[in-house]
Each structure stands twice: as C-alpha cells, then as structure tokens.
Design a protein around this motif. Structure first.
Motif, PDB file in Angstrom:
ATOM      1  N   ILE A   7      50.505   4.403  24.104  1.00  0.00           N
ATOM      2  CA  ILE A   7      49.811   4.535  23.310  1.00  0.00           C
ATOM      3  C   ILE A   7      48.122   3.511  22.809  1.00  0.00           C
ATOM      4  O   ILE A   7      47.297   4.650  22.217  1.00  0.00           O
ATOM      5  CB  ILE A   7      50.386   3.821  21.417  1.00  0.00           C
ATOM      6  CG1 ILE A   7      50.076   3.979  20.283  1.00  0.00           C
ATOM      7  CG2 ILE A   7      50.850   2.263  22.313  1.00  0.00           C
ATOM      8  CD1 ILE A   7      50.386   3.445  19.576  1.00  0.00           C
ATOM      9  N   ASN A   8      47.807   2.673  23.544  1.00  0.00           N
ATOM     10  CA  ASN A   8      46.570   2.333  24.298  1.00  0.00           C
ATOM     11  C   ASN A   8      46.270   2.786  24.617  1.00  0.00           C
ATOM     12  O   ASN A   8      44.418   3.353  24.739  1.00  0.00           O
ATOM     13  CB  ASN A   8      46.703   0.888  25.102  1.00  0.00           C
ATOM     14  CG  ASN A   8      46.855  -0.304  23.836  1.00  0.00           C
ATOM     15  OD1 ASN A   8      47.176  -0.328  22.621  1.00  0.00           O
ATOM     16  ND2 ASN A   8      47.851  -1.505  24.773  1.00  0.00           N
ATOM     17  N   ARG A   9      46.367   3.962  26.013  1.00  0.00           N
ATOM     18  CA  ARG A   9      45.628   5.047  26.506  1.00  0.00           C
ATOM     19  C   ARG A   9      45.762   6.218  25.170  1.00  0.00           C
ATOM     20  O   ARG A   9      44.733   6.681  25.752  1.00  0.00           O
ATOM     21  CB  ARG A   9      46.891   5.529  27.993  1.00  0.00           C
ATOM     22  CG  ARG A   9      46.474   6.061  28.639  1.00  0.00           C
ATOM     23  CD  ARG A   9      47.399   6.298  30.122  1.00  0.00           C
ATOM     24  NE  ARG A   9      47.515   5.181  30.989  1.00  0.00           N
ATOM     25  CZ  ARG A   9      49.061   5.536  30.478  1.00  0.00           C
ATOM     26  NH1 ARG A   9      50.146   5.796  30.322  1.00  0.00           N
ATOM     27  NH2 ARG A   9      49.941   3.801  30.801  1.00  0.00           N
ATOM     28  N   THR A  55      45.969   6.666  13.961  1.00  0.00           N
ATOM     29  CA  THR A  55      46.075   6.261  15.811  1.00  0.00           C
ATOM     30  C   THR A  55      45.683   4.312  14.925  1.00  0.00           C
ATOM     31  O   THR A  55      46.703   3.588  15.852  1.00  0.00           O
ATOM     32  CB  THR A  55      44.898   7.097  16.057  1.00  0.00           C
ATOM     33  OG1 THR A  55      45.251   7.593  16.227  1.00  0.00           O
ATOM     34  CG2 THR A  55      45.132   5.968  17.322  1.00  0.00           C
ATOM     35  N   PHE A  56      44.897   3.942  14.122  1.00  0.00           N
ATOM     36  CA  PHE A  56      44.908   2.369  14.034  1.00  0.00           C
ATOM     37  C   PHE A  56      45.744   2.076  13.938  1.00  0.00           C
ATOM     38  O   PHE A  56      45.639   1.202  13.979  1.00  0.00           O
ATOM     39  CB  PHE A  56      43.526   2.335  13.124  1.00  0.00           C
ATOM     40  CG  PHE A  56      42.899   0.788  13.177  1.00  0.00           C
ATOM     41  CD1 PHE A  56      42.533   0.192  14.121  1.00  0.00           C
ATOM     42  CD2 PHE A  56      43.293   0.509  11.609  1.00  0.00           C
ATOM     43  CE1 PHE A  56      42.456  -1.150  14.045  1.00  0.00           C
ATOM     44  CE2 PHE A  56      42.998  -1.106  11.771  1.00  0.00           C
ATOM     45  CZ  PHE A  56      42.302  -1.550  12.828  1.00  0.00           C
ATOM     46  N   ILE A  57      46.702   2.822  12.371  1.00  0.00           N
ATOM     47  CA  ILE A  57      48.032   1.928  11.657  1.00  0.00           C
ATOM     48  C   ILE A  57      48.783   1.967  13.227  1.00  0.00           C
ATOM     49  O   ILE A  57      49.706   0.832  13.329  1.00  0.00           O
ATOM     50  CB  ILE A  57      48.495   2.735  11.101  1.00  0.00           C
ATOM     51  CG1 ILE A  57      47.212   3.071   9.469  1.00  0.00           C
ATOM     52  CG2 ILE A  57      49.775   2.190  10.911  1.00  0.00           C
ATOM     53  CD1 ILE A  57      48.048   3.277   8.479  1.00  0.00           C
ATOM     54  N   GLY A  58      48.848   2.773  14.214  1.00  0.00           N
ATOM     55  CA  GLY A  58      49.768   2.783  15.060  1.00  0.00           C
ATOM     56  C   GLY A  58      49.683   1.110  15.939  1.00  0.00           C
ATOM     57  O   GLY A  58      50.374   1.047  16.549  1.00  0.00           O
ATOM     58  N   LEU A  59      48.232   1.778  16.267  1.00  0.00           N
ATOM     59  CA  LEU A  59      47.456   0.094  17.299  1.00  0.00           C
ATOM     60  C   LEU A  59      47.854  -1.056  16.106  1.00  0.00           C
ATOM     61  O   LEU A  59      48.758  -2.247  17.394  1.00  0.00           O
ATOM     62  CB  LEU A  59      46.276   0.689  17.381  1.00  0.00           C
ATOM     63  CG  LEU A  59      45.324   1.150  18.626  1.00  0.00           C
ATOM     64  CD1 LEU A  59      44.481   1.650  18.448  1.00  0.00           C
ATOM     65  CD2 LEU A  59      46.280   1.135  19.933  1.00  0.00           C
ATOM     66  N   ALA A  61      50.122  -1.904  14.434  1.00  0.00           N
ATOM     67  CA  ALA A  61      52.270  -1.785  14.817  1.00  0.00           C
ATOM     68  C   ALA A  61      52.315  -2.091  16.137  1.00  0.00           C
ATOM     69  O   ALA A  61      53.366  -3.051  16.451  1.00  0.00           O
ATOM     70  CB  ALA A  61      52.966  -0.552  14.459  1.00  0.00           C
ATOM     71  N   ASN A  62      51.531  -2.304  17.188  1.00  0.00           N
ATOM     72  CA  ASN A  62      51.734  -2.462  18.676  1.00  0.00           C
ATOM     73  C   ASN A  62      51.108  -2.949  18.721  1.00  0.00           C
ATOM     74  O   ASN A  62      52.247  -3.913  19.477  1.00  0.00           O
ATOM     75  CB  ASN A  62      51.394  -0.424  19.162  1.00  0.00           C
ATOM     76  CG  ASN A  62      51.183  -1.063  21.238  1.00  0.00           C
ATOM     77  OD1 ASN A  62      53.143  -1.201  21.443  1.00  0.00           O
ATOM     78  ND2 ASN A  62      50.876  -1.555  21.105  1.00  0.00           N
ATOM     79  N   THR A  63      50.375  -3.590  18.368  1.00  0.00           N
ATOM     80  CA  THR A  63      50.489  -5.439  18.482  1.00  0.00           C
ATOM     81  C   THR A  63      51.243  -5.981  18.059  1.00  0.00           C
ATOM     82  O   THR A  63      51.570  -7.055  18.737  1.00  0.00           O
ATOM     83  CB  THR A  63      48.915  -5.348  17.924  1.00  0.00           C
ATOM     84  OG1 THR A  63      47.871  -4.438  18.869  1.00  0.00           O
ATOM     85  CG2 THR A  63      47.987  -6.996  18.316  1.00  0.00           C
TER      86      THR A  63
END
Length: 104
Positions: A7-9, A55-59, A61-63
């Motif tokens: 997801i970061n990539r 994408t930011f929301i996904g980042l 959540a991933n954090t």
C-alpha cells in the motif's frame, strides 16, 4: 529506505504520477496558453483530489493496523502530503500567471 508494504509502494506511485501529470499540465498551460488546458487541469485536480483522498484514508488505516512499520508509514504519508503545497503553488502560478508575455 526499502518499502515493504504494497500500500505504501502504491501510494508513492500515485503521488509521483500526480506530481508529474500536474507538472506537465502546468508547463503545457504556460507554454501554449490553450484555454482548454485550464479546463483539463481543473478536472484533473478534482479527479486527483478524490483519488489521493481515498489513498490517504487507506494510508491512515494502514498506519493504525500496521503500527510496527511506523517509520515506513510516516515517511510515505509525509511524501504523499507534499503534493498539497505543490498543487497550491501550481494553482497560484496559473492564477497570477507571471510568465504571461514571456513565451509569446
């Protein structure tokens, strides 16, 4: 720094393409003064804002989920958020248009 999480990539790829496409549109506007470039640019900004927001929301959540990769996650979010001031700067260049009679 090696990016382990996909997801970061993917977020960094999206940020890079957003930056490059925005830069190309800005340069095209400054060089050609074609009126439709502004309309294309506005649509691009709306689409990019939606895609980058998701994408930011996904980042975020991933954090929260993968907090043990906090350095990678925070670095990715920091780089991803750099597009915001760049976009504001590009917008100010288009509005103020300092190169109005330079190329023509």
């Amino acid at each position: 720094m090696q990016i382990i999480q996909s997801i970061n990539r993917n977020a960094l790829i999206i940020a890079t393409f957003s930056f490059l496409l925005g830069t190309i549109l800005l340069l095209l506007h400054l060089i050609t003064y074609w009126d439709k470039v502004i309309i294309i640019g506005l649509f691009y900004v709306l689409i990019a804002a939606a895609l980058n927001g998701i994408t930011f929301i996904g980042l975020l959540a991933n954090t929260i989920i993968n907090h043990h990769y906090y350095k990678e996650n925070l670095t990715t979010i920091s780089i991803f958020l750099l597009n915001i001031p760049i976009t504001i700067g590009y917008f100010l260049i288009v509005v103020n248009n300092p190169f109005h009679n330079t190329f023509i």
